[in-house]
Design a protein around this motif. Structure first.
Motif, PDB file in Angstrom:
ATOM      1  N   ARG C 279       0.843  -1.183   0.000  1.00 22.49           N
ATOM      2  CA  ARG C 279       0.000   0.000   0.000  1.00 22.49           C
ATOM      3  C   ARG C 279       0.881   1.235   0.000  1.00 22.49           C
ATOM      4  NH1 ARG C 279      -5.470   1.232   3.443  1.00 22.49           N
ATOM      5  NH2 ARG C 279      -5.855   3.252   2.478  1.00 22.49           N
ATOM      6  N   LEU C 280       0.577   2.211  -0.874  1.00 20.30           N
ATOM      7  CA  LEU C 280       1.458   3.366  -1.018  1.00 20.30           C
ATOM      8  C   LEU C 280       0.968   4.602  -0.292  1.00 20.30           C
ATOM      9  CD1 LEU C 280       2.376   3.045  -4.782  1.00 20.30           C
ATOM     10  CD2 LEU C 280       3.773   2.460  -2.824  1.00 20.30           C
ATOM     11  N   ASP C 281      -0.337   4.713  -0.034  1.00 18.67           N
ATOM     12  CA  ASP C 281      -0.795   5.906   0.667  1.00 18.67           C
ATOM     13  C   ASP C 281      -0.759   5.642   2.165  1.00 18.67           C
ATOM     14  OD1 ASP C 281      -2.942   4.079   0.333  1.00 18.67           O
ATOM     15  OD2 ASP C 281      -4.329   5.623   0.983  1.00 18.67           O
ATOM     16  N   ASN C 282      -0.943   6.697   2.908  1.00 21.70           N
ATOM     17  CA  ASN C 282      -0.809   6.648   4.351  1.00 21.70           C
ATOM     18  C   ASN C 282      -2.170   6.412   4.967  1.00 21.70           C
ATOM     19  OD1 ASN C 282      -0.108   7.005   6.962  1.00 21.70           O
ATOM     20  ND2 ASN C 282       0.460   9.162   6.769  1.00 21.70           N
ATOM     21  N   PRO C 285      -4.137   8.137  10.383  1.00 23.51           N
ATOM     22  CA  PRO C 285      -4.827   9.443  10.307  1.00 23.51           C
ATOM     23  C   PRO C 285      -4.090  10.564  11.034  1.00 23.51           C
ATOM     24  CG  PRO C 285      -5.906   8.013  11.891  1.00 23.51           C
ATOM     25  CD  PRO C 285      -4.767   7.210  11.331  1.00 23.51           C
ATOM     26  N   VAL C 286      -3.050  10.250  11.833  1.00 26.58           N
ATOM     27  CA  VAL C 286      -2.429  11.285  12.668  1.00 26.58           C
ATOM     28  C   VAL C 286      -1.727  12.350  11.827  1.00 26.58           C
ATOM     29  CG1 VAL C 286      -0.723  11.729  14.456  1.00 26.58           C
ATOM     30  CG2 VAL C 286      -2.189   9.714  14.603  1.00 26.58           C
ATOM     31  N   ASN C 287      -0.769  11.922  10.996  1.00 23.77           N
ATOM     32  CA  ASN C 287      -0.070  12.932  10.196  1.00 23.77           C
ATOM     33  C   ASN C 287      -0.518  12.840   8.748  1.00 23.77           C
ATOM     34  OD1 ASN C 287       1.178  10.520   9.673  1.00 23.77           O
ATOM     35  ND2 ASN C 287       3.101  11.488   9.138  1.00 23.77           N
ATOM     36  N   ASN C 288      -1.814  13.025   8.573  1.00 18.08           N
ATOM     37  CA  ASN C 288      -2.367  12.863   7.238  1.00 18.08           C
ATOM     38  C   ASN C 288      -3.396  13.949   6.981  1.00 18.08           C
ATOM     39  OD1 ASN C 288      -2.843  11.776   4.769  1.00 18.08           O
ATOM     40  ND2 ASN C 288      -3.383   9.756   5.515  1.00 18.08           N
ATOM     41  N   VAL C 289      -3.682  14.182   5.717  1.00 13.84           N
ATOM     42  CA  VAL C 289      -4.735  15.098   5.324  1.00 13.84           C
ATOM     43  C   VAL C 289      -5.377  14.465   4.099  1.00 13.84           C
ATOM     44  CG1 VAL C 289      -3.188  16.514   3.906  1.00 13.84           C
ATOM     45  CG2 VAL C 289      -5.252  17.518   4.810  1.00 13.84           C
ATOM     46  N   ALA C 290      -6.687  14.586   3.989  1.00 14.22           N
ATOM     47  CA  ALA C 290      -7.410  13.953   2.880  1.00 14.22           C
ATOM     48  C   ALA C 290      -7.027  12.480   2.738  1.00 14.22           C
ATOM     49  CB  ALA C 290      -7.167  14.703   1.574  1.00 14.22           C
ATOM     50  N   PRO C 291      -7.285  11.658   3.767  1.00  9.71           N
ATOM     51  CA  PRO C 291      -6.910  10.244   3.679  1.00  9.71           C
ATOM     52  C   PRO C 291      -7.700   9.531   2.593  1.00  9.71           C
ATOM     53  CG  PRO C 291      -8.274  10.606   5.611  1.00  9.71           C
ATOM     54  CD  PRO C 291      -8.010  11.953   5.014  1.00  9.71           C
ATOM     55  N   GLY C 292      -7.194   8.399   2.159  1.00 10.90           N
ATOM     56  CA  GLY C 292      -7.835   7.658   1.083  1.00 10.90           C
ATOM     57  C   GLY C 292      -7.465   8.250  -0.256  1.00 10.90           C
ATOM     58  N   TYR C 293      -8.242   7.903  -1.275  1.00  9.47           N
ATOM     59  CA  TYR C 293      -7.956   8.436  -2.599  1.00  9.47           C
ATOM     60  C   TYR C 293      -9.265   8.699  -3.324  1.00  9.47           C
ATOM     61  CZ  TYR C 293      -6.006   9.080  -7.210  1.00  9.47           C
ATOM     62  OH  TYR C 293      -5.652   9.622  -8.417  1.00  9.47           O
TER      63      TYR C 293
END
Lengths: 393, 393, 393
Positions: C279-282, C285-293
């Motif tokens: 999996r390439l995305d993060n 949720p802690v250091n993320n913005v706009a999770p998912g794709y």
């Protein structure tokens, strides 16, 4: 006897053979020797190790990028009806891999249908009567297939009729200033995930120490916010030394370079991306063709009676290419040995040079030569020193 | 005393220690020695420096590509209504990154709506009554979700009814010759901007000495116009050893390789792209599946009463992949030292080999050995020469 | 005389100069010496040659990828009308280069037209009267350009009116479970053609020994079918350690890594791809913005009276990035010489170390030193051995 020979051979293998040496108490040549050694050492430590990090194995970066543009605009110009634009309208295609395109200017030709219409006037399309037009003629610089008829384009001009999507597009006048000037204030979030497969290191451009609340309101700035992955389009242009409003008229290509060159000996957590920006297309009109950046696409509609019509859109805009590059370096035995070996060889070269100086340039060269070099005289099977002969040897 | 010891040690550091040598006036071994040295020298100068340019640091090329296809065509075949095609119709998607697709053949299924219709006849879909069909069954080789009913496909054939976009696509017959045969005469302008980040060199495939008027009318030809960035599609195919008309029927993938391997020691202005072409997909039907290249997409319409309909398009065509590769090389101290070091080490290996020849193969080996090698006799603490003992030593 | 000097010089060139050596019959130092030589030899053969294959030249892989997704689904949920989905509906864009996107969840906003409507309620958009709204105000977190009016959003809530595509999208509620859960069972055929330009080697991931009938029914499995190029989407997710149903709700990015690291010395036919998944995305949720794709796009329609309307689609889904990497290696003279040279230099270092041991650590060091090292006494121009003087020398 055999046992004795075997033992003798084994003894021979473990005998240690070393070269005989001569110590010369000459400060001059000694200083030259040590100074040369020091120079090589400095090269190895300073240049090879510290600057070039040549003791490291290298692995090129492997990357995956996603982008998300935000912003909307309202246009109200003489070229078009008032219109509201959001992401779904101006980002074409809606998702790319390593690039995204933001529409900034547009020439729309609505309600085109497959039919016949007079060509746009130009020296090659104007005609006097049907004899000037050739049925089926396909001029690459024209707009369609000629039908062989010469028809009125306007009250005064006659041009050849063509089979095409009519009415024809008129793209000689590009709206200026650009229609979507407001795109300058749009922002883009770039997410970049990278891998160095050889070192099994994965990193993201959203660094672990950055929290979500910062990400929601930050904006990239090379000096104050170098880690924020959200970029304002006009800032990208100005960092690249371009004016967004100028580029917006005819379009262009801006490169967003992400440099992941990393020294992984200090741990992957100290591997950060460095952003830089540069215009990639040629704005010099001298050796150029089709300056700027644009492409045509169409929205297709079906009229209630089943006929197909389309809106042809010549989209000018800025394509942002996200170019991820760099290599990761980590201590490796093979490159270390290779560089060490090369440096040692250069060290080993020094005595040869010093010997040459010793035997040719020094005042006492004959003395040195006599003691260092023995010349084998094959005739009487006795070695003789070179130069003058000295008593018992 | 301490001062004297310190001075003595310092003196020791700057004493120069060199090995004692023996000169053997043997032309045989001398020739072998010099000849071997010459061979190594030739390897270093000829192969390492001139051919491999191993003294250079290397940096892989970083590239950005844009393409612009030109041309239009008029089709009038039994498969479709007469139609005029321009760039917005046949280039899908309208802009790509490193590739562009030109539609050459098409199977259109217009006026599809979400409804129920009988499956296309095949051994797995034909039925006699409703018992042969299973409600909700989803056969991957079928065209939709079975409703459980067995209905008339034609007067003689009954097939299971499916929920799907109806009418179903019938893609067994591909139009031949290809619908858009005329695509062979389309042209494409390829703009390629590259960077060697390590050397801070930027280049474009539109070379600085080319002017706009030449670009407006030139066409790439490997022998007469190798610098023109405008390519005729059929020429790309023939350079790749393929026939465009053949490929157009079922589609395929053509690679346009741009080689930017450059020797930057002579300046960036002597760095030119070299184009080559090759078919990338497999036309051998034996170990292949889904030969050619095609994909399906749809144009969506809304009927006046708000129902959604679509035109399904199975697009066959040629995808042109623009593959930019190569490395830039520029003189670098580290690789130079490494290769010099390696060559010097091989040079240093020669005396070892010559010594071995000297002491084992030469007729006077005993004489040489006696003079070269001293054997330390630990018992009487006196060195003795090997072989016969000679007078005073 | 000149001839004689020339002959003397030539003779000098072909004289062979070799160092005088001393053989010390000490088993201790002999063993150390041979053992160190053995270690270096083991390093060269074992590590450099067998493990690192450092004698090979390397060339990075150049790749071209095509993908073809298969499968269809029928959705019948409360969020949307019942609908049948095929490839043309859920693969967006219909063809990519090195990635493809499969729609798994969707928020549709049909029948949007350019008009005015009240903002979605939020602290920044709610208002009491027109004074709270500013004509022309463009709030990046809003949905359009404010008209300056405060209007009823519902019976109880008043919000500022905006110019926008109305009705506005409401994307706070993402359908869960994902609408196109069935996408887990879709399959994708990946065709990958690669080149090592330096070695003129071309390979495909559909291997020559695989026949068409196997390809028609096989499915990739890392242990039983590692060569099959057809992948089931849910298996890709599970190989990457993810749950497809979880990812489907908010989308994500899965990397399909194809490793073409090959030892071409054994022939190109033994060069096979190795697949891995990550999996390439993060998802943290802690250091993320706009999770998912997800991304937004629109289908544009024209109402019979010529007005433009659109269906806005916020498409959640999984983007599969096909990342091809690896280097080909083939025997090369330059890297071989370099590694050999480095190893020989390390070998040449051993005597220096042994000499140091000999002259400082061994009990008979004075004896060895006396025989090995001659100290030149410049004063009386006679060499003297170091240490105690011994009779005739």
């Amino acid at each position: 006897m055999t046992k004795s020979a075997g033992f003798s051979c084994l003894s021979c293998v473990f005998d240690y053979e070393t070269s005989k040496t001569l110590v010369i108490p000459s400060k001059g040549i000694g200083c030259v020797f040590r100074f040369a050694q020091l120079l090589v050492l400095l090269y190895v430590v300073g240049y090879v190790c510290v600057m070039q990090k040549a003791y490291q194995e290298r692995d090129p970066v492997i990357s995956s990028v996603t982008t998300k543009v935000k912003g909307f605009a309202y246009t109200n110009t003489s070229y078009m009806e008032p219109r509201f634009w959001d992401v779904a309208d101006y980002v074409i295609p809606p998702q790319g891999e390593n690039s995204f395109f933001v529409l900034t200017n547009v020439i729309m030709t609505p309600k085109q249908i497959q039919s016949r219409c007079p060509e746009l006037p130009s020296p090659s399309t104007s005609c006097v009567d049907d004899c000037d037009c050739f049925e089926g003629h396909n001029d690459p610089r024209g707009s369609g297939i000629q039908t062989g008829l010469c028809v009125n384009y306007s009250a005064t001009v006659q041009t050849c009729e063509v089979l095409s999507w009519c009415p024809l597009e008129q793209d000689t006048m590009v709206p200026e200033p650009a229609l979507l000037n407001a795109a300058a204030d749009f922002t883009v979030l770039i997410k970049n995930s990278i891998t160095y497969p050889k070192f099994k290191v994965n990193r993201r451009n959203i660094l672990p120490h950055i929290n979500s609340s910062y990400l929601k309101k930050c904006e990239f700035n090379p000096s104050t916010d170098p880690d924020c992955p959200i970029f304002r389009l006009k800032n990208i242009a100005s960092e690249a030394g371009e004016d967004f409003q100028d580029m917006a008229v005819k379009g262009g290509i801006l490169g967003i370079f992400i440099d992941w060159s990393c020294d992984l000996d200090w741990g992957a957590h100290r591997c950060f991306p460095k952003y830089s920006f540069r215009r990639l297309d040629n704005k010099n009109p001298v050796n150029n063709v089709a300056p700027g950046y644009n492409f045509r696409f169409a929205k297709y509609y079906q009229t209630p009676d089943g006929q197909e019509s389309r809106t042809l859109i010549k989209a000018y805009g800025i394509r942002f290419d996200i170019i991820v590059f760099g290599t990761g370096g980590k201590f490796g035995i093979v490159p270390t040995i290779i560089n060490l070996g090369a440096a040692l060889t250069i060290l080993a070269l020094i005595p040869a040079v010093c010997d040459w100086i010793l035997l040719t340039c020094m005042s006492k060269r004959d003395l040195y030569k006599k003691n260092k070099v023995t010349h084998l005289n094959e005739a009487d099977s006795e070695p003789v020193s070179m130069g003058t002969t000295y008593g018992t040897q």
